[in-house]
Write an enzyme that holds these catalytic residues in place. Structure first.
Site, PDB file in Angstrom:
ATOM      1  CG  HIS A   1      -1.640  -1.328   1.548  1.00 49.87           C
ATOM      2  ND1 HIS A   1      -2.612  -1.607   0.592  1.00 49.87           N
ATOM      3  CD2 HIS A   1      -1.608  -1.999   2.501  1.00 49.87           C
ATOM      4  CE1 HIS A   1      -3.365  -2.705   1.008  1.00 49.87           C
ATOM      5  NE2 HIS A   1      -2.726  -2.846   1.945  1.00 49.87           N
TER       6      HIS A   1
ATOM      7  CG  HIS B   1      -5.761  -5.781   1.916  1.00 46.37           C
ATOM      8  ND1 HIS B   1      -6.719  -4.930   2.216  1.00 46.37           N
ATOM      9  CD2 HIS B   1      -4.708  -5.592   2.301  1.00 46.37           C
ATOM     10  CE1 HIS B   1      -6.281  -4.511   3.358  1.00 46.37           C
ATOM     11  NE2 HIS B   1      -5.113  -4.900   3.556  1.00 46.37           N
TER      12      HIS B   1
END
Ligand code: ADP
Ligand code: ADP
Ligand code: MG
Ligand code: MG
Ligand code: MG
Ligand code: MG
Lengths: 199, 333, 333, 199
Positions: free
Chosen positions: B57, B219
């Site tokens: 991320h 995700h």
């Protein structure tokens, strides 16, 4: 049947082997309704576990189970790390200082492990998690149905997750789109019981 | 899928080593376990802010370590939350006696691992508060799910709480402010394509020629719904409406508008979405007073965007504007 | 290929409108013709810095408009250099009586259009200097080509010259500094995949499963060579060696090392490449004293990276460190 | 033959139509050895040109050619904008205040246009650019070979670029990889002469 230190060790070695060889399959299951890492997570964790078991050679079932639990917690991460870690830690507590476990003892240990998972994760049967495989399997052990039957129940529990909507974990974000896929955690849990049945 | 990596299982380690080399004046990287701390940690006299989550991320969270933002970040494996010992060690390394705030995105893995870490820290006598971020309106009913996911509001909370902590706020105050940011923020995202995990080499999902994942997480998990691609303006409005209705944001509210690129989406497209988003916000009578546009919370190489709205009060605005000096956010210094 | 756009022929216009909304305190956007100027332009007492080029390279150049960097940027259509009248109007809008420096990347289109603009400005009595950036070592022999392309060094030149101009340097001084940055910098890049022009919807090239374009430019034009994918460390070394040999960089040289993501490459991979690049630089005895890692000069959604090395002298280092306040680069303010 | 204002207008309208309909083909040629925008660039520029011609109705060939050149310069960008723009601006200078051009006059205009392109872009025949189509075509006009023959020469010039290595423009970065592709600018130049031949 009696479960010696050696037998428990064999159990974990078998699990490590299963997760390594089923890594891609478990990841694929998780990719369908989660983030695709369940196989990698368990393979990484159990590889570390086996490494530690060989290095530290725990002297009692409790020490072994605790080592497994601690190592999973510190090397897996994700949802499954704390959950499986707790499973083994709670089992270790019940194992006490026994040098080997009998059928009833093993059942009590795994029962405590499952309770730990549920306390931590708050999942009930039917939520499409590892609990759906663990719960019927532990229950079979509690009823002295034997390891083979427990493993069978775990597989049935895993299959029963296929039509479910998930209420816990990442798959719960998908709503109805989770239907039609087996839960990765239920699948890995059933592999754990397959290994138990091979003892 | 092609990627610039060496060994797949060394991706996170080597990337952290690269970060350490790239920002020697801002951060320090610890290996075994992995964590990133401010170069000047522990910073006396302030509450320590710690966050973390799976890798993939970037720049979240490691890129937000620095003066005015996080004291430490704990990166897990790609898309896998960090482990309790990682979090515990990172927290202990930055603790300066005023307690620790854990800012945790609401995913089962993150919540459980941070919870275990907090218990370990507390048993060592360190005061820990945890705020769970859950701003993603794509996840509807938290009674029947693991609850809303933590997404873009996390970036804003880390900046704002970082400002407050730097200014000397107490642990209770910083924790309350973090909860308040979370309670005042809503987000939603969409993906035009999957991402590819460098540790597994697998694309997270497959989309048709003309399909997008609406209500995507970060995700690589599939979104809430698969729908046909539409114009940027239409899609932006489709993200904005549920966000606006959920809080709800009301006419006259002052907001911070954050348009976030998920990885592969060019700035050109992010600006087009920003234009549409501010237009919708204004049409709803909101006063856009602070803005952020860019790839601050990504899903590797995912094409897509997310939008976050935060209703600002004076405290939040003040700490948003406060100086920050981290690899990814920097102003005033 | 899916993209977040409305009408393909409105991509640049709408993105600019989005930028104007996103950075009201930093920039002003002009339409018909398109250009971006500092919010406080014209800025008295300083040389005006103007750059530009095709769109699709964001944040370059528009994201570098602001205090301590560019006074104006002229974005053309995607991958198409701006027109002379655009450049002329932008330059006139920021001219403050101390002359104008045009920083131009060496592509036929950019060179010709800036040249025509300079002639128009000069005929209006405005003093213009032009520095052509040509740092790409992938283009070998400028006798038989349009010459080396201008790539990553442009970002560094704009920052360094912006610092000098802000400090009051004369047009001659700023132009000389820009030439000196160009003469001291070398770059090279590679692509793992093509980019897709939102105006045409076409991918720029097609690569096999395991192929990469080595020596890529930034306009989706094919690279110098198609080779198999290798490890990040190997590829980084393959980029570094020709860069090091070309200047040549010598043992003991102090350098700025710039690893640039071309668009879709995750920061995780950029950090892995940065790690490898700094390692190679140190092995060659260079002293890495300044660093930049990130997607500062992109090719839309191209996966890939470029590496730029700049041999620093004291003046360059000083103006690199000077405060900057633009949408994409900001420190000290 | 005499070329009235009207004829020149028709020429440009034909070119606009050609570039619009061949947009994708010209982009594809440019994608192979450049950046894939040559068709878009010319289509955008000539659309603007036709719009301006209709609005401003220039009164002489020179005024028309100048309007075309100025508009291309201010709306195309890229390499081809200044080059084609200069072509028409230089042609306009030679057209002077004539109300219509004869064959020799047109030849002189285009000759001047080509010279302007070469002065600006420094390309010689053989460099794999628009010059390779323009040069033989203009030369045919200079030898009174007629428009049909000029167009024919332009097409041959375009085809001759296929085996060339480029020494100017973006294609020059490719080295030997440019071999086997027609130059997009030579292709658009030959379309310009095709339109001339239709007058
Ligand atoms: N609250 C929970 N209780 C029990 N099991 C859970 C819970 N949440 C998730 N799980 C199990 O964890 C599995 C996913 O594990 P894993 O992929 O390793 O972690 P993550 O979801 O963090 O990526 C799910 O398939 C599910 O069986
Ligand atoms: N120096 C030059 N002299 C003449 N023609 C050139 C020169 N450089 C490029 N060209 C022509 O321009 C064409 C490309 O135009 P275009 O694609 O519109 O611009 P760009 O290359 O800037 O994208 C090439 O095919 C070539 O024919
Ligand atoms: Mg998972
Ligand atoms: Mg995970
Ligand atoms: Mg172009
Ligand atoms: Mg082109």
């Amino acid at each position: 049947m009696e479960y010696s230190l050696n037998a428990l060790n064999q159990w974990i070695v078998c699990a490590e082997h299963q997760f390594k060889t089923q890594l891609a399959e478990l990841n694929a299951l998780d990719a369908a309704i989660g983030d695709g890492d369940h196989g990698s997570n368990l393979a990484r964790g159990f590889a570390k576990v086996v490494e530690k078991l060989q290095a530290e050679k725990p002297a009692t079932p409790a020490a072994l189970l605790k080592l497994v639990g601690m190592t999973l917690i510190s090397s897996v991460g994700g949802a499954s790390g704390p959950l499986y870690g707790t499973f083994f830690l709670e089992a270790a507590k019940v194992a006490g200082d026994q040098l080997q476990l009998d059928d009833a003892g093993l059942a009590l240990c795994l029962q405590a492990g499952l309770a730990g998972i549920q306390r931590l994760g708050k999942a009930e049967p039917g939520d499409k998690t590892m609990v759906d495989a663990l719960s019927p399997a532990v229950s079979a052990l509690n009823h002295q149905a034997g390891l083979e039957m427990a493993a069978q129940k775990a597989r049935e529990g895993r299959d029963a997750t296929i039509p479910m909507i998930a209420h816990k974990g990442r798959a719960s974000y998908l709503g109805e789109r989770a239907i039609g896929h087996a839960d990765p955690g239920a699948t890995s849990a059933s592999l754990l019981f397959d290994c138990l049945a091979k003892l | 899928m092609k990627q610039l990596v060496n060994a797949p299982d060394q991706v996170v380690t080597e990337a952290l080593q690269g970060m350490a080399l790239a920002y020697p004046d801002l951060i320090r990287v610890h290996e075994n376990p992995h964590y990133i701390v401010r170069a000047d940690a522990p910073k006396n006299g302030k509450v320590a802010l710690v966050s973390g989550g799976g890798s993939g991320h970037e720049p979240m969270h490691g890129g937000f370590v620095g003066l005015g933002m996080l004291d430490a970040a704990c990166p897990g494996a790609v898309f896998t939350s960090p482990t309790p010992d990682q979090i515990q060690e990172a927290s202990a390394a930055v603790h300066a006696g005023k307690g620790i705030l854990h800012i945790v995105k609401n995913y089962t893995g993150d919540v459980l691992n941070f919870q275990m870490a907090a218990e370990l820290l507390q048993s060592d006598g360190i005061e820990v508060r945890t705020v769970i971020m859950d701003d993603d309106v794509a996840v509807k009913d938290s009674l029947y799910t693991a609850g809303r996911r933590g997404v873009g509001a996390t970036v804003l909370a880390e900046k704002i709480c970082g400002g407050a902590a730097e200014a000397g706020a107490s642990l209770d105050e910083v924790a309350a402010l973090c909860s308040s940011v979370n309670a005042s923020a809503r987000s939603m995202g969409l993906a035009l394509g999957p991402c590819t995990n460098p540790e597994t080499g697998q694309a997270s999902f497959t989309l048709g020629e003309n399909e997008i994942e609406f209500g995507i997480g970060i995700h690589g998990e599939p979104g809430r719904q698969r729908i046909p691609l539409q114009s940027a303006d239409t899609l932006t409005e489709m993200l904005m409406i549920p966000i606006l209705e959920d809080l709800p944001f009301k006419k006259g509210d002052e907001i911070l508008l954050f348009v976030n690129g998920l990885g592969a989406t060019p700035l050109l497209e992010q600006y087009i979405v920003y234009r549409a988003a501010e237009t919708v916000a204004k049409k709803h009578g909101l006063k856009v007073s602070r803005r952020l546009v860019g790839a601050y919370m990504t899903s590797l190489d995912m094409a897509g965007i997310s939008i976050t709205l935060l209703r600002l009060d004076e405290t939040m605005r003040q700490y948003w504007d406060a100086p920050v000096r981290s690899p990814a956010l920097r102003w005033g210094l």
